[in-house]
Structure formats: structure tokens, C-alpha cells
Design a protein around this motif. Sequence first.
Motif, PDB file in Angstrom:
ATOM      1  N   CYS A  21      14.287 -23.401  61.395  1.00 33.38           N
ATOM      2  CA  CYS A  21      13.129 -23.056  60.571  1.00 33.38           C
ATOM      3  C   CYS A  21      12.928 -21.555  60.657  1.00 33.38           C
ATOM      4  CB  CYS A  21      11.875 -23.789  61.044  1.00 33.38           C
ATOM      5  SG  CYS A  21      10.404 -23.342  60.079  1.00 33.38           S
ATOM      6  N   LEU A  23      10.233 -19.951  60.601  1.00 33.55           N
ATOM      7  CA  LEU A  23       8.988 -19.525  61.236  1.00 33.55           C
ATOM      8  C   LEU A  23       8.979 -19.803  62.741  1.00 33.55           C
ATOM      9  CD1 LEU A  23       6.528 -18.042  60.314  1.00 33.55           C
ATOM     10  CD2 LEU A  23       5.393 -20.208  59.856  1.00 33.55           C
ATOM     11  N   ARG A  24       9.394 -20.957  63.154  1.00 37.27           N
ATOM     12  CA  ARG A  24       9.529 -21.297  64.580  1.00 37.27           C
ATOM     13  C   ARG A  24       8.214 -21.153  65.363  1.00 37.27           C
ATOM     14  NH1 ARG A  24      14.621 -18.144  66.609  1.00 37.27           N
ATOM     15  NH2 ARG A  24      15.092 -19.931  67.895  1.00 37.27           N
ATOM     16  N   CYS A  25       7.237 -21.918  64.948  1.00 40.13           N
ATOM     17  CA  CYS A  25       5.929 -21.899  65.618  1.00 40.13           C
ATOM     18  C   CYS A  25       6.056 -22.494  67.022  1.00 40.13           C
ATOM     19  CB  CYS A  25       4.923 -22.712  64.816  1.00 40.13           C
ATOM     20  SG  CYS A  25       4.972 -22.338  63.052  1.00 40.13           S
ATOM     21  N   CYS A  28       5.477 -26.338  67.313  1.00 42.78           N
ATOM     22  CA  CYS A  28       6.118 -27.170  66.286  1.00 42.78           C
ATOM     23  C   CYS A  28       6.293 -28.629  66.737  1.00 42.78           C
ATOM     24  CB  CYS A  28       7.475 -26.589  65.925  1.00 42.78           C
ATOM     25  SG  CYS A  28       8.272 -27.523  64.621  1.00 42.78           S
ATOM     26  N   THR A  74      11.860 -27.851  55.536  1.00 42.12           N
ATOM     27  CA  THR A  74      12.269 -26.541  56.088  1.00 42.12           C
ATOM     28  C   THR A  74      13.638 -26.088  55.538  1.00 42.12           C
ATOM     29  OG1 THR A  74      13.173 -27.536  58.142  1.00 42.12           O
ATOM     30  CG2 THR A  74      10.920 -26.695  58.222  1.00 42.12           C
ATOM     31  N   SER A 103       7.133 -23.578  54.901  1.00 45.01           N
ATOM     32  CA  SER A 103       6.149 -22.994  55.808  1.00 45.01           C
ATOM     33  C   SER A 103       5.151 -22.066  55.129  1.00 45.01           C
ATOM     34  CB  SER A 103       6.883 -22.210  56.892  1.00 45.01           C
ATOM     35  OG  SER A 103       7.558 -21.110  56.307  1.00 45.01           O
ATOM     36  N   LYS A 126      -0.864 -21.565  56.943  1.00 45.16           N
ATOM     37  CA  LYS A 126      -1.238 -21.776  58.342  1.00 45.16           C
ATOM     38  C   LYS A 126      -2.326 -20.853  58.848  1.00 45.16           C
ATOM     39  CE  LYS A 126       3.288 -23.443  59.763  1.00 45.16           C
ATOM     40  NZ  LYS A 126       2.807 -24.700  60.392  1.00 45.16           N
TER      41      LYS A 126
HETATM   42  S1  SF4 Z   1       5.511 -26.063  62.442  1.00 49.98           S
HETATM   43 FE1  SF4 Z   1       6.554 -26.057  60.453  1.00 49.98          FE
HETATM   44  S2  SF4 Z   1       6.786 -23.883  59.970  1.00 49.98           S
HETATM   45 FE2  SF4 Z   1       6.362 -24.005  62.187  1.00 49.98          FE
HETATM   46  S3  SF4 Z   1       8.395 -24.129  63.184  1.00 49.98           S
HETATM   47 FE3  SF4 Z   1       7.734 -26.224  62.831  1.00 49.98          FE
HETATM   48  S4  SF4 Z   1       8.649 -26.782  60.871  1.00 49.98           S
HETATM   49 FE4  SF4 Z   1       8.679 -24.547  61.005  1.00 49.98          FE
END
Ligand code: SF4
Length: 273
Positions: A21, A23-25, A28, A74, A103, A126
Amino acid sequence: MWEEPCISGIEGSGTVFFTGCSLRCVYCQNNRISGSFSAPGGEVSVGKTVTISELSDIFLSLQAQGANNINLVTPDHFMPDIDTALNIAREKGLLLPVVCNCSGYESVDSLRKYYKNVDIFLTDFKYMDAELAGRLSKAPDYPEVAKKALSEMIKLVGEPVFSGRPSGTDNINIMKKGIIVRHLVLPGHKKNSKEVIEYIAENFGDKVYLSIMNQYTPPAYLFEMPEFKDIARKVTKREYTEVVDFALSLGIENAFIQDGETASESFIPDFSV
Ligand code: SF4
């Protein structure tokens, strides 16, 4: 089956999860497949390689199984190849709408180049709080990127269009085109949620649907990381209700709101590939 009703319908949505992904929150829920930077090992642990031709066959197979749409989860970092696979599948008879489940952290340039086959954006919004975006997703520019991306998505797919036909036996109207903006409420961060919702209401009104999500579940590793203590719990009913009431007070009508105990680990897919 776990998407919004106008996406899943009775038949289900044809989800295809892409490994990694952009963004890699840190929190996640799908960290084993997204490769969230704080997941154990910090690496993606599931997924398999397919060719562009095989991917187009996967799309056609989902159509043959009766899915309501093709749902790309994603997909951003693979989008040039996915676009080619969709073109091949269209030539071979793919008729389903294509959903981009992303995202919100997409550049306008890449949206213009690679997302022409997308009919529905199921996109996150977000953060409006740049500091929070920097701390949890290492993307302090998220608010500015997401604002521009959402404006561009509306230019690409326009306002919501529904099938007008019953799906299965529950008369669910299936979305054919449009945008659903998803906002996951984070524990302890109601202010950020309210700012996101206010921005959507003021700038996009009924041009988009808003999905306010309460299913945040902290991954187990967060409990070992004191710097993320604030998000190492679920969202309380009171927090979620306050955010929803705020949305309703702004006159937002096109909204999906979750009832009851949806914050369950059972909503996290078990990727075994
Ligand atoms: S929460 Fe969504 S945007 Fe964030 S890392 Fe996971 S899949 Fe990606």
C-alpha cells in the motif's frame, strides 16, 4: 460481502487485493498484505505474482461468478498494469463497473493517467490534521493530497448513478458510478473526524456519499508501542455517536452509518495465500 450495501448487494463485490500500500498506516487492519511499516518484520507476508493477462482473467472470472463489480483494493502502485489488464478484460467482455478502493493519497497526475477505467471511487479521507497524518501514516501532506485527489475523482466519474434495478431479493440499488468517501473514526481523534466531515460537507455536499466507519481494531503489535498508546483501543460507542451526530447536524443525507458492534477482528480478512 463487507462493503457498503450499494457495492456488495446480495451477490457480493469482486474484490482483488493488491499486495502493498502506498500509505502504510501504522494501525492498518490489513497489515499482513499492505506491508504497514510497523507490522512484525515491516514486510508484506502474503500475496502471489500474476501476469497482466492472468489478472484480466481474474476480473473475467469474478464477473462469471456473479459479482456486482470488480473491486480493486489498494491498487495505486500497480495501476498502470491494472489499467492494461482492465483494457484486455473489457475487450474480452468485461461489463462490470470497476471500483477503486484506495487511500485517498493519489496524485492528480496519476489519477488522470491510469484511472480512466474506474467507475466508482471507494476512497478514504483519513485526516485533516497534518500532524496526525505524519505520525500515523508518515504523510503530513495527506490532507492537501487528498483534497486535490477527491476533486479530481469527481471530475473523472461524476455524481452518483445507481442501477435502478433490484439486486437479489432485497431491492438494493447497486452503484454504477460515483464516489463513496470512507472515513474511519480513530480512538481519541474526534476532532480530526469532524474536520474531515465538515470539509466533505462544505465542498462536495451530495456529490459524494459518506461512509463513517467505526470498525477500527488496533493490531496486536500496537499494544507494545507506547508512542501509539492513544490508538491502542477501539472506538467507543459514545465517540462514534458524537461524530455521526455531527455529520447529521451538517445536513449530510448521503451517508452510510454503522450500527452495533461492527468493530470485530472477524472483519479482518484471513489472507492465507
Ligand atoms: S489502512 Fe488503508 S491506506 Fe492505510 S496502510 Fe492499510 S490499506 Fe493502506
